[in-house]
Design a protein around this motif. Structure first.
Motif, PDB file in Angstrom:
ATOM      1  N   ASP A 364       0.908  -1.487   0.182  1.00 34.45           N
ATOM      2  CA  ASP A 364       0.297   0.032   0.387  1.00 34.45           C
ATOM      3  C   ASP A 364       0.818   1.271  -0.116  1.00 34.45           C
ATOM      4  OD1 ASP A 364      -2.115  -1.637  -0.398  1.00 34.45           O
ATOM      5  OD2 ASP A 364      -2.378  -1.449   2.171  1.00 34.45           O
ATOM      6  N   GLU A 365       1.720   0.894   0.331  1.00 29.44           N
ATOM      7  CA  GLU A 365       2.713   2.414   0.687  1.00 29.44           C
ATOM      8  C   GLU A 365       3.578   2.985  -0.605  1.00 29.44           C
ATOM      9  OE1 GLU A 365       5.470   1.662   4.288  1.00 29.44           O
ATOM     10  OE2 GLU A 365       3.477   1.978   5.694  1.00 29.44           O
ATOM     11  N   GLU A 368       1.171   3.719  -3.160  1.00 30.40           N
ATOM     12  CA  GLU A 368       0.522   4.998  -2.959  1.00 30.40           C
ATOM     13  C   GLU A 368       1.832   5.766  -4.119  1.00 30.40           C
ATOM     14  OE1 GLU A 368      -0.182   8.665   0.189  1.00 30.40           O
ATOM     15  OE2 GLU A 368       0.006   6.115   0.406  1.00 30.40           O
ATOM     16  N   ARG A 369       2.987   5.792  -3.485  1.00 29.57           N
ATOM     17  CA  ARG A 369       4.416   6.170  -3.527  1.00 29.57           C
ATOM     18  C   ARG A 369       4.404   6.246  -5.702  1.00 29.57           C
ATOM     19  NH1 ARG A 369       7.241   4.400   0.557  1.00 29.57           N
ATOM     20  NH2 ARG A 369       8.544   3.052  -0.537  1.00 29.57           N
ATOM     21  N   TRP A 371       2.384   5.204  -7.666  1.00 30.86           N
ATOM     22  CA  TRP A 371       1.057   5.615  -8.030  1.00 30.86           C
ATOM     23  C   TRP A 371       1.478   7.555  -8.228  1.00 30.86           C
ATOM     24  CZ3 TRP A 371      -2.592   4.173 -11.334  1.00 30.86           C
ATOM     25  CH2 TRP A 371      -3.488   5.062 -11.310  1.00 30.86           C
ATOM     26  N   GLY A 372       2.039   8.496  -7.124  1.00 33.17           N
ATOM     27  CA  GLY A 372       2.083   9.740  -7.966  1.00 33.17           C
ATOM     28  C   GLY A 372       2.834   9.663  -8.217  1.00 33.17           C
ATOM     29  N   SER A 490      -7.079   6.329  -8.003  1.00 31.15           N
ATOM     30  CA  SER A 490      -5.605   6.083  -6.700  1.00 31.15           C
ATOM     31  C   SER A 490      -5.007   4.843  -7.182  1.00 31.15           C
ATOM     32  CB  SER A 490      -6.399   6.030  -5.530  1.00 31.15           C
ATOM     33  OG  SER A 490      -6.490   4.571  -5.325  1.00 31.15           O
ATOM     34  N   HIS A 492      -5.545   1.457  -5.959  1.00 31.56           N
ATOM     35  CA  HIS A 492      -5.977   1.087  -5.582  1.00 31.56           C
ATOM     36  C   HIS A 492      -6.720   0.120  -6.671  1.00 31.56           C
ATOM     37  CE1 HIS A 492      -5.095   0.208  -1.585  1.00 31.56           C
ATOM     38  NE2 HIS A 492      -5.296   1.427  -1.487  1.00 31.56           N
TER      39      HIS A 492
END
Length: 531
Positions: A364-365, A368-369, A371-372, A490, A492
């Motif tokens: 998950d962490e 998130e990075r 994807w950004g 996101s 996900h």
């Protein structure tokens, strides 16, 4: 606080006593180390000298054996004996020239200095080099008669009353023409060119090292080679009387072998190694002064001991400084330890304990990075969701312990085949794994998924619960997205698409790859790729 101030002198006294005790223990330990190192170094020096002496003895023995063997070969040389018999019988110039040529060849091949042919009565008949007349000298005549009696070569040992101007040694080789005695060959060797160089091995750059070749002669000792430190004794000569017991040379003649300490002919204290040269009356004494033998050790040990004392004081000073620093920094050290412990716990929280892979929280962490980054840089990002086929049946058939081993092997296969440093594999849960592939387009992601399926099938993990070839296989769902800069999705969403593709792969029969392409962040259609 007041109590600590009152006890301060006591604490200082205890600290001083502790430091003095530490210094005493350090000094005692250093002295013990010094003694041990001195004994070890002394043994090493003695062993090196003995080994060098043994090597010299082997060289001397080999040289003497070659000389005697060459003389014995002349006794058995029928062609030379026939040529000598012809010349002795006819005494013409042709026969003499032939015999002289043969003798010159013998001198060159045997590294001899001179060969003298003596008749049956010991009279000199023919000489290579300078001529000499008359009979053989007394010692050589005695050896000549013994050689004729025994029909064997006889050695004429070096002597102080030499017949030539140089130190020499000879071998008398009897000659026979059939059963008739023709006389003998006196084969002479200049010891300066042949024997003496063999005795220089022990020097090795040392100023006092020397090998002395000895031979007992009555109540005296004869030195065969020149004495290095006595310019008046440059040839064979009398050395010492047997009554001089303190001399290492006398000790060797009296039967002391191996390494010994004593005095040499200069009266200096020496370390010596004595040995007997096999099949000869010779004794070899290799020696050097004690001062030179252990000079390096004394310099090194003096430096070592000085460094040890200085190091001890520096260590005590460093201990005091460290103790004061440690007292002031103890709280900071404890805080750092707690911080490290917290960091370790966080690392453990992000790893799967069974497979060693990163777990879902770490996924998950990272997702998130990445994807950004994909949104910011306009780069594609792909994900693979992998599920082991018929794993429930596998656990029912083999048990959960074996099932855990299966998960570990699958994790190893995935880690081995996902080789880019920026790619990462995770355990998603149960028998599911996820691979996150930053900056990867759909064809590349699908190719990697096919590679992973094939690699796992080649691993050949037995699975009798599977109808797909009896080995462990897996189904893979592939999704790839290139989110725009204004994307509200996101990461996900990427996993949802990959999960949809995985469902399609399982629905199509398992052990295959299904793809769900979505370049704009919208829903896509999953299409399986049968294998």
């Amino acid at each position: 606080m007041e109590k600590m101030k009152e006890n301060k002198p006591r604490y200082l006294f205890l600290m001083l006593a502790f430091l003095l005790l530490l210094l005493a223990l350090t000094a005692w330990g250093g002295w013990k180390v010094y003694e041990e190192r001195e004994v070890r170094y002394r043994h090493q020096v003695e062993t090196d000298l003995k080994n060098t002496s043994d090597l010299t003895v082997r060289n001397l023995s080999g040289w003497r054996d070659r000389l005697v063997t060459g003389a014995a070969a002349m006794t058995d040389d029928t062609l030379f004996a026939r040529a000598a018999a012809t010349w002795l019988r006819e005494a013409d110039a042709t026969a003499q020239a032939d015999l002289e040529a043969r003798m010159r060849v013998l001198v060159e091949r045997g590294r001899l200095t001179k060969i003298i042919l003596a008749g049956p009565q010991g009279q000199v008949r023919l000489v290579t080099g300078n001529m000499m007349a008359g009979e053989l000298p007394a010692r050589e005549m005695q050896a000549f008669q013994e050689a004729l009696r025994s029909a064997q070569a006889v050695v004429v040992e070096p002597s102080a009353d030499g017949h030539f101007a140089y130190p020499y040694m000879g071998v008398i080789a009897p000659l026979y023409d059939g059963m008739q005695s023709l006389g003998a060959l006196w084969m002479v060797v200049d010891l300066r060119d042949t024997l003496f160089p063999l005795l220089e091995t022990v020097r090795g750059g040392r100023a006092t090292a020397e090998s002395v070749l000895l031979m007992p002669q009555g109540d005296e000792i004869l030195h065969i080679n020149p004495l290095r430190h006595d310019t008046t004794a440059q040839g064979v000569g009398h050395f010492a009387a047997l009554t001089q017991h303190e001399m290492v040379e006398v000790q060797a003649v009296r039967g002391i072998r191996g390494v010994a300490y004593g005095q040499d002919y200069q009266g200096q204290a020496v370390l010596a190694a004595s040995s007997v040269v096999p099949d000869s009356p010779w004794l070899l004494v290799s020696k050097m002064t004690v001062a030179e033998a252990f000079a390096q050790d004394r310099r090194r040990e003096g430096l070592y001991f000085g460094l040890l004392i200085g190091g001890s004081f520096l260590s005590i000073l460093a201990f005091i400084i460290y103790w004061m620093w440690l007292t002031r920094r103890r709280e900071q050290a404890l805080k750092q330890e707690l911080e490290n412990y917290r960091h370790m716990l966080e690392q453990q929280v992000r790893n799967d304990s069974l497979t060693g892979l990163a777990n879902r929280r770490a996924l998950d962490e990272l997702l998130e990075r990445e994807w950004g980054r994909a949104v910011r840089d306009g780069l594609p990002i792909a994900a693979l969701i992998m599920d082991i086929d018929f794993f429930k049946g596998y656990n029912d058939c083999y048990g959960h312990l074996v099932g855990d081993g299966c998960l570990q092997r699958v994790a190893q296969v995935l880690q081995f085949n996902i080789q880019r440093s920026k790619d990462m594999v995770f355990r998603y849960g149960g028998e599911e794994f996820v691979a996150l592939l930053p900056n990867t387009r759909l064809p590349e992601a699908r190719q990697l998924a096919e590679k992973l399926c094939q690699a796992l099938q080649r691993e050949g993990i037995e699975n009798q619960a599977s109808p797909l070839g009896g080995v462990v296989t897996m189904s893979v769902g592939v999704a790839c997205m290139q989110p725009p800069h204004d994307s509200a999705d996101s990461g996900h969403r990427l996993l949802e698409n990959a999960d949809t593709a995985l469902y399609a792969a399982k629905h199509a029969g398992r052990n295959q790859v299904a793809v769900c392409a979505d370049a704009a962040g919208e829903g896509g259609r999953a299409s399986p790729t049968p294998r």
